[in-house]
Structure formats: C-alpha cells, structure tokens
Design a protein around this motif. Structure first.
Motif, PDB file in Angstrom:
ATOM      1  N   THR A 101      -6.070   4.590   2.714  1.00 29.68           N
ATOM      2  CA  THR A 101      -5.437   3.374   2.146  1.00 29.68           C
ATOM      3  C   THR A 101      -4.198   3.749   1.730  1.00 29.68           C
ATOM      4  O   THR A 101      -3.182   2.737   1.279  1.00 29.68           O
ATOM      5  CB  THR A 101      -6.157   2.786   1.163  1.00 29.68           C
ATOM      6  OG1 THR A 101      -6.351   3.806   0.101  1.00 29.68           O
ATOM      7  CG2 THR A 101      -7.490   2.202   1.531  1.00 29.68           C
ATOM      8  N   VAL A 102      -3.375   4.696   1.858  1.00 29.37           N
ATOM      9  CA  VAL A 102      -2.257   4.913   1.482  1.00 29.37           C
ATOM     10  C   VAL A 102      -1.248   4.438   2.283  1.00 29.37           C
ATOM     11  O   VAL A 102      -1.330   4.606   3.619  1.00 29.37           O
ATOM     12  CB  VAL A 102      -2.015   6.621   1.249  1.00 29.37           C
ATOM     13  CG1 VAL A 102      -0.588   6.708   1.040  1.00 29.37           C
ATOM     14  CG2 VAL A 102      -2.857   7.131   0.499  1.00 29.37           C
ATOM     15  N   VAL A 103      -0.262   3.809   1.771  1.00 33.11           N
ATOM     16  CA  VAL A 103       0.832   2.955   2.641  1.00 33.11           C
ATOM     17  C   VAL A 103       2.136   3.769   2.487  1.00 33.11           C
ATOM     18  O   VAL A 103       3.340   2.945   2.908  1.00 33.11           O
ATOM     19  CB  VAL A 103       0.872   1.553   2.207  1.00 33.11           C
ATOM     20  CG1 VAL A 103      -0.385   0.663   2.702  1.00 33.11           C
ATOM     21  CG2 VAL A 103       1.259   1.202   0.724  1.00 33.11           C
ATOM     22  N   THR A 104       2.272   4.744   1.693  1.00 30.22           N
ATOM     23  CA  THR A 104       3.599   5.249   1.468  1.00 30.22           C
ATOM     24  C   THR A 104       4.358   5.573   2.961  1.00 30.22           C
ATOM     25  O   THR A 104       3.704   6.352   3.737  1.00 30.22           O
ATOM     26  CB  THR A 104       3.407   6.661   0.814  1.00 30.22           C
ATOM     27  OG1 THR A 104       2.912   6.219  -0.519  1.00 30.22           O
ATOM     28  CG2 THR A 104       4.782   7.279   0.255  1.00 30.22           C
ATOM     29  N   GLU A 105       5.550   5.301   2.901  1.00 27.54           N
ATOM     30  CA  GLU A 105       6.491   5.627   3.920  1.00 27.54           C
ATOM     31  C   GLU A 105       6.918   7.053   3.795  1.00 27.54           C
ATOM     32  O   GLU A 105       7.331   7.164   2.604  1.00 27.54           O
ATOM     33  CB  GLU A 105       7.709   4.548   4.322  1.00 27.54           C
ATOM     34  CG  GLU A 105       7.294   3.438   4.431  1.00 27.54           C
ATOM     35  CD  GLU A 105       8.516   2.307   4.533  1.00 27.54           C
ATOM     36  OE1 GLU A 105       9.572   2.714   5.292  1.00 27.54           O
ATOM     37  OE2 GLU A 105       8.527   1.268   3.995  1.00 27.54           O
ATOM     38  N   VAL A 106       7.315   7.867   4.756  1.00 28.36           N
ATOM     39  CA  VAL A 106       7.858   9.068   4.767  1.00 28.36           C
ATOM     40  C   VAL A 106       8.865   8.781   5.835  1.00 28.36           C
ATOM     41  O   VAL A 106       8.700   8.919   7.086  1.00 28.36           O
ATOM     42  CB  VAL A 106       7.053  10.205   5.193  1.00 28.36           C
ATOM     43  CG1 VAL A 106       7.675  11.464   5.215  1.00 28.36           C
ATOM     44  CG2 VAL A 106       5.812  10.297   4.164  1.00 28.36           C
ATOM     45  N   ARG A 107      10.277   8.953   5.165  1.00 30.32           N
ATOM     46  CA  ARG A 107      11.475   8.927   6.097  1.00 30.32           C
ATOM     47  C   ARG A 107      12.356  10.163   5.942  1.00 30.32           C
ATOM     48  O   ARG A 107      12.221  10.813   4.874  1.00 30.32           O
ATOM     49  CB  ARG A 107      12.157   7.566   5.880  1.00 30.32           C
ATOM     50  CG  ARG A 107      11.146   6.463   6.340  1.00 30.32           C
ATOM     51  CD  ARG A 107      11.787   5.142   6.119  1.00 30.32           C
ATOM     52  NE  ARG A 107      13.089   4.695   6.266  1.00 30.32           N
ATOM     53  CZ  ARG A 107      13.792   3.769   5.839  1.00 30.32           C
ATOM     54  NH1 ARG A 107      13.288   2.882   5.632  1.00 30.32           N
ATOM     55  NH2 ARG A 107      15.146   3.640   6.235  1.00 30.32           N
TER      56      ARG A 107
END
Length: 184
Positions: free
Chosen positions: A127-133
């Motif tokens: 369920t993790v929605v963290t963006e990695v950019r």
C-alpha cells in the motif's frame, strides 16, 4: 569532515514543519531546510504551492554526515513519522503538495529508496504510495517557515501535529535522537 563528504537528502511527507522538526533532532543531520521541489514553476511561494497549482511538494532538504547516520537510517525515520500509504494527504493536510516523495541525489540513493519501499510494501501489503524521483530543483521556503517548530512551539498545529512526530522520533529511535541542543 569536509563539506563535499556530506550527503544531501530531499524528502516530502506532509507539512514540511513536521519533517523539519523531526530531522533537526537527528544525530548526524547537520542542516535541515524547508522548501519546495518537484513542480513546474520557477518561483514557487507558499501561497502558490498551497493552491496546488505549481506541482511542488513541501519538502525538507537535509545535509547529513554518512559516518554518523546512513541514508537508509534517514529513510527509516522518514517512513516512521509520516503515513506513506495515503495519496496526497497527511492527516488533515490534503493536496499534492503534501504527497509522500523522495528526490534521489544519486543512483545509490535511488536503489536504497526503492529497496526500502519494496520491503515496506511487503510488510504492509503493497500500500505504499511514496514517489521516488530523481533530484529536482529545490526552492528554499520563506524565512518564517525555517525552524518553525522551534520558533512556534505553542502554536496549535505545532502542539497537536508536529510535537507528537518529534516525540515519536525520541520513542522509536532514541539512539538517533539528540538529547541537547549542542548534539550533532
């Protein structure tokens, strides 16, 4: 240690006052600056970012000593003091400016962040929605946002939202938490 041997991390997880207050208390973190990153406007301000029209996230940019705390340890703290499972929201703070996001300054940071998120997703059921950019231009927030919790500890938001996150750091990560103002 020379300045060029320090590392930089840029993280967003809700209101920057919260992350700033937490990371100001972390041993090995030498500076924390609140600001904006990830948007399309070259001169974001608090007002325009809060309107949700610039694409920026509220973030903190940390300069830390990797001999005292690793990037992975920074991420452990980060993921413990905000909710990485809510899209564009942290508590009552709602909007894309409050999204969970990591801006990676190196390929190694990206690998570490992606590995950490995979492990966390497995633990939480995906369920993790963290963006990695990749690293994006960082714009320092207005002076009144810097060291906000330190300068406004009795303000309602600080007492009700920020202080519990700082308390969580001291409870969950006592070995990383500064005990006195002079600790580094």
């Amino acid at each position: 240690m020379r300045e060029e041997e320090r590392e930089v991390a840029t993280l967003g997880g809700g209101c920057f006052w919260c992350l700033e207050a937490v990371f100001e208390q972390v041993l090995g973190v030498e500076s924390v600056v609140s600001g904006y990153a990830g948007g399309h406007v070259q001169t974001p301000s608090y007002e325009t970012v809060c309107q949700g029209m610039t694409g920026h996230a509220e973030v903190v940019q940390l300069r830390f000593n990797p001999d005292k705390i690793t990037y992975r340890e920074i991420l452990e703290i980060f993921f413990s003091v905000h909710d990485p499972t809510t899209l564009n929201r942290q508590g009552n703070d709602v909007g894309t400016q409050y999204r969970s996001i990591i801006f990676c300054h190196t390929a190694e940071q990206r690998r570490t962040a992606e590995t950490f998120i995979r492990e966390l997703q497995s633990k939480l059921g995906g369920t993790v929605v963290t963006e990695v950019r990749d690293e994006a231009p960082f714009f320092e927030a207005e002076p009144y946002h810097q060291r906000y919790f330190e300068n406004n500890p009795t303000q309602g938001y600080c007492r009700l939202v920020v202080a519990p996150k700082v308390g969580k750091l001291h409870h969950l990560f006592p070995k990383y938490a500064k005990r006195n103002a002079g600790d580094t």
